[in-house]
Write an enzyme that holds these catalytic residues in place. Sequence first.
Site, short mmCIF file in Angstrom:
data_model
loop_
_atom_site.label_atom_id
_atom_site.label_comp_id
_atom_site.label_asym_id
_atom_site.label_seq_id
_atom_site.Cartn_x
_atom_site.Cartn_y
_atom_site.Cartn_z
N ARG A 83 -44.48 -0.09 5.87
CA ARG A 83 -44.18 0.84 4.79
C ARG A 83 -43.37 -0.58 3.62
O ARG A 83 -44.09 -0.55 2.46
CB ARG A 83 -42.89 1.72 5.43
N LYS A 107 -39.70 13.98 5.65
CA LYS A 107 -37.86 14.38 5.56
C LYS A 107 -37.02 15.47 5.64
O LYS A 107 -38.95 15.61 4.12
CB LYS A 107 -37.11 12.71 5.02
N HIS A 111 -41.99 0.29 10.28
CA HIS A 111 -41.13 0.14 9.01
C HIS A 111 -42.05 -0.71 7.69
O HIS A 111 -41.82 -0.88 6.93
CB HIS A 111 -40.36 0.50 9.22
N ARG A 132 -43.45 6.55 7.52
CA ARG A 132 -43.28 6.61 8.21
C ARG A 132 -43.54 6.96 9.59
O ARG A 132 -45.08 7.82 9.78
CB ARG A 132 -41.78 7.26 8.24
N HIS A 142 -40.33 9.45 -1.27
CA HIS A 142 -38.42 9.28 -1.84
C HIS A 142 -38.05 10.30 -2.43
O HIS A 142 -38.88 10.35 -3.22
CB HIS A 142 -38.50 8.00 -2.30
N TYR A 172 -37.72 -1.97 -4.67
CA TYR A 172 -38.40 -3.20 -3.98
C TYR A 172 -38.82 -3.90 -5.62
O TYR A 172 -39.73 -4.64 -5.96
CB TYR A 172 -39.54 -1.84 -4.21
#
Length: 274
Positions: free
Chosen positions: A226, A156, A223, A132, A249, A258
């Site tokens: 990514r 995150k 992004h 990110r 994630h 995906y």
Amino acid sequence: MYDADKRIQYSGFSTHTLNAYALQLKMLIGGIGDLEIEEITLDLLKGYLSKQSDRLKPSSLGHRVRFVRSLFRFAFEEGHISRNPALKLREPKTDKRIPKFLIEEDVIHLKISCESPREYAMLEFLYSTGCRVGEVQKLDIEDINLENCSAIVNGKGAKQREIYYTTECKIWIKRYLESRDDSCKALFVTETQPARRMSIPTIRYSLKKLASRSNVAVNVYPHRFRHTYACQLLDNGAPLEFIQGMLGHEKASTTQIYAQVRGERRRELYRRYF
């Protein structure tokens, strides 16, 4: 009280998360009025949210609904209200969007248009790690291990993970670091003096300039690299569990999108070349 609770709960989180909560609270009070909290009803909340629905995407409206539910759940659990008016609020249905990626030709055009070691290093790092933009912006030189082509990033929720990059990326990072004569600890710094850590808008702007120079037709933003990274892993046979770990994630469902990309990737290539 709610704000203080979130600041404790998310003490390791990005300040953007906390600022977003504060902004949502301000908009809610502006939308329904500064009433006593016991006066708030489900109809009032629905009226406030329905006014937002005309100008917000379903995903943005969903964020607003989740905030309202969170606020009143806190108020109810802490005993500030005797009933929770937001209990029956439902999020709008959202279409699952196929992630937009770069095809190999676009990446090559971007690479040959780089004019400085910093551009090369940043492009290669984004492309070969799938990080990110916020993770890249926070990286320090000491987080990089050039010997084994790895780095520790803070994702995150203040969760750290180890990521890897290619030998080509390693070469450009070394060249970039050798070209610098500043003492800033950040991996990517501004070209102005004194050198400072690049901000997220500056990273985005640098990529826009590079894309413009390379005449790449699609929109280039951090992004998108990514998404490209994840698509490439998928195309090369990587299992979704591995991709989930590499992207950082928390939920498998976030990575699941995906799985839809293979067919879309073929269609995209067909549209562009036939």
